[in-house]
Design a protein around this motif. Structure first.
Motif, PDB file in Angstrom:
ATOM      1  N   ASN A   4       0.842  -1.179   0.000  1.00 41.19           N
ATOM      2  CA  ASN A   4       0.000   0.000   0.000  1.00 41.19           C
ATOM      3  C   ASN A   4       0.888   1.243   0.000  1.00 41.19           C
ATOM      4  N   GLY A   5       0.410   2.300  -0.635  1.00 40.33           N
ATOM      5  CA  GLY A   5       1.194   3.525  -0.683  1.00 40.33           C
ATOM      6  C   GLY A   5       1.986   3.630  -1.972  1.00 40.33           C
ATOM      7  N   LYS A   6       2.777   4.681  -2.077  1.00 38.86           N
ATOM      8  CA  LYS A   6       3.553   4.940  -3.289  1.00 38.86           C
ATOM      9  C   LYS A   6       4.562   3.821  -3.522  1.00 38.86           C
ATOM     10  N   LYS A   7       4.731   3.469  -4.790  1.00 39.67           N
ATOM     11  CA  LYS A   7       5.658   2.389  -5.148  1.00 39.67           C
ATOM     12  C   LYS A   7       6.864   2.956  -5.889  1.00 39.67           C
ATOM     13  N   HIS A   8       8.053   2.578  -5.423  1.00 38.79           N
ATOM     14  CA  HIS A   8       9.312   2.963  -6.060  1.00 38.79           C
ATOM     15  C   HIS A   8      10.004   1.697  -6.557  1.00 38.79           C
ATOM     16  N   LEU A   9      10.865   1.870  -7.558  1.00 39.19           N
ATOM     17  CA  LEU A   9      11.535   0.719  -8.179  1.00 39.19           C
ATOM     18  C   LEU A   9      13.040   0.894  -8.131  1.00 39.19           C
ATOM     19  N   MET A  10      13.737  -0.200  -7.832  1.00 34.89           N
ATOM     20  CA  MET A  10      15.201  -0.213  -7.893  1.00 34.89           C
ATOM     21  C   MET A  10      15.629  -1.393  -8.759  1.00 34.89           C
ATOM     22  N   GLY A 258       6.566   4.948   1.372  1.00 35.52           N
ATOM     23  CA  GLY A 258       5.741   3.864   0.840  1.00 35.52           C
ATOM     24  C   GLY A 258       6.506   2.571   0.703  1.00 35.52           C
ATOM     25  N   ASN A 259       6.735   2.134  -0.558  1.00 32.98           N
ATOM     26  CA  ASN A 259       7.307   0.812  -0.815  1.00 32.98           C
ATOM     27  C   ASN A 259       8.403   0.903  -1.862  1.00 32.98           C
ATOM     28  N   LEU A 260       9.466   0.171  -1.636  1.00 33.41           N
ATOM     29  CA  LEU A 260      10.555   0.072  -2.600  1.00 33.41           C
ATOM     30  C   LEU A 260      10.663  -1.372  -3.069  1.00 33.41           C
ATOM     31  N   PHE A 261      10.510  -1.580  -4.380  1.00 34.70           N
ATOM     32  CA  PHE A 261      10.636  -2.909  -4.964  1.00 34.70           C
ATOM     33  C   PHE A 261      12.009  -3.038  -5.624  1.00 34.70           C
ATOM     34  N   ILE A 262      12.783  -4.019  -5.179  1.00 41.31           N
ATOM     35  CA  ILE A 262      14.106  -4.270  -5.750  1.00 41.31           C
ATOM     36  C   ILE A 262      13.974  -5.426  -6.732  1.00 41.31           C
TER      37      ILE A 262
END
Length: 336
Positions: A4-10, A258-262
């Motif tokens: 939930n919340g903003k999603k960021h990508l790495m 929010g969230n960081l997806f690696i």
């Protein structure tokens, strides 16, 4: 994607390897080394891993300093370190796909769908290559398909009264003018150059010459990209601190929420400076780490072990795993 919340990508190297598995791996890069001296070095250490070789050289340099009163051997090692950096840039430039058309329309569309999961967040990449840039630019001139792709580079002059022949049409990055930036190259990239103070981005639009070709021409002229190729995490961090673009990229990791997806990253020790910085300075960020393939595979066990250490050190912070092989970035008909 979960969370939930903003999603960021790495993004790690797995993002590019999934598309061009025969190009973006250390073994293929090592096969294209032209320097006999560097070839012998790789053979002596018995690895195709550039970062591992770099780390061994840096360690050797530190040790030898205590015994080499004349600095002769120390200077030799230092010269090899600098040559190894140049070699890595050369081989990546040599092996890199020449044109964006080497990616199919189906693959572009599939990757766009993947990136749309993170359109309201930031995208960070460890990769030096042009693949992400090509995807972003592929849809740039189509308003209904355009992806958010502000990398912070701007034209220095927008004054309509400046004669056209006097305008600087190159793209520059400057502190204070990067507001709105959402795309970050953590360790630099092939198309970002610096003369020590000014930071400039190569662009197809300005010259009409394919970007990969511009990079090769620049390297042939002994102009080199902003490119963090040091082997150890401490040396990488030291280099980052000396470059305005990279240090601002690094510090932006503190403010994301929010969230960081690696995705596609093996959580190597060489990149501990990035993950430690996130964990120490961004306590509320939820981190999702991709595991590719069987959870019992050695490469996944290394990641799991690293994350378990994070959980013990940063209690209360959320770390979760997901199956990255279930994320179809390039479409099932990709090269992979």
């Amino acid at each position: 994607m979960a969370g939930n919340g903003k999603k960021h990508l790495m993004l790690g190297n797995g993002f590019s390897i999934a598309l061009f598995p025969q190009i973006f791996n250390y073994k293929r890069l090592a096969e294209n080394i032209e320097s006999d001296r560097i070839k012998l070095l790789f053979e002596a250490i018995d690895t195709p891993d550039f970062e591992f070789v770099m780390r061994r050289l840096l360690e050797a340099e530190e040790i030898v300093k205590h015994y080499d009163s004349s600095d002769g051997i120390t200077n030799h090692i230092h010269n090899d370190i600098e040559e190894l950096k140049r070699t890595l840039i050369h081989v990546i430039s040599k092996c890199h796909p020449h044109k964006p058309s080497e990616i199919t329309e189906h693959q572009y569309s599939s990757c766009r769908k993947f990136l749309l999961n993170f359109e309201k967040g930031n995208t960070y990449t460890f990769n030096y290559d042009l693949i992400l840039y090509w995807v972003l630019m592929h849809f740039h001139d189509h308003p209904e398909l355009k992806l958010p792709c502000d990398d912070g580079f701007r034209y220095p002059y927008s004054d309509e009264y400046v004669p056209e022949e006097e305008r600087d049409l190159s793209l520059h990055w400057e502190i204070g003018r990067e507001r709105g930036q959402s795309i970050y190259y953590i360790h630099g990239a092939m198309h970002i150059f610096s003369d020590g103070s000014d930071i400039e981005k190569l662009s197809y639009t300005n010259l009409g010459v394919p970007l990969a070709e511009q990079v090769r021409q620049a390297i042939d002229e002994d102009r080199f990209p902003v490119f963090i190729s040091e082997g150890s995490t401490d040396h990488k961090l030291a280099r980052i601190k000396k470059n305005g673009y990279l240090s601002r990229t690094f510090s932006s990791l503190k403010s994301i929420t929010g969230n960081l997806f690696i995705f596609g990253h093996s959580i190597r020790d060489e990149d501990d400076h990035v993950f430690d910085f996130i964990n120490q300075n961004n306590k509320s960020l939820r981190v999702f780490i991709g595991l590719f393939g069987d959870i019992g595979e050695p490469h996944n066990q290394v990641i799991i072990s690293k994350v378990e250490k994070w959980r013990k050190s940063y209690r209360g912070k959320v770390f979760e795993f997901y199956d990255s092989s279930s994320v179809d970035v390039w479409g099932r008909s990709s090269h992979a």
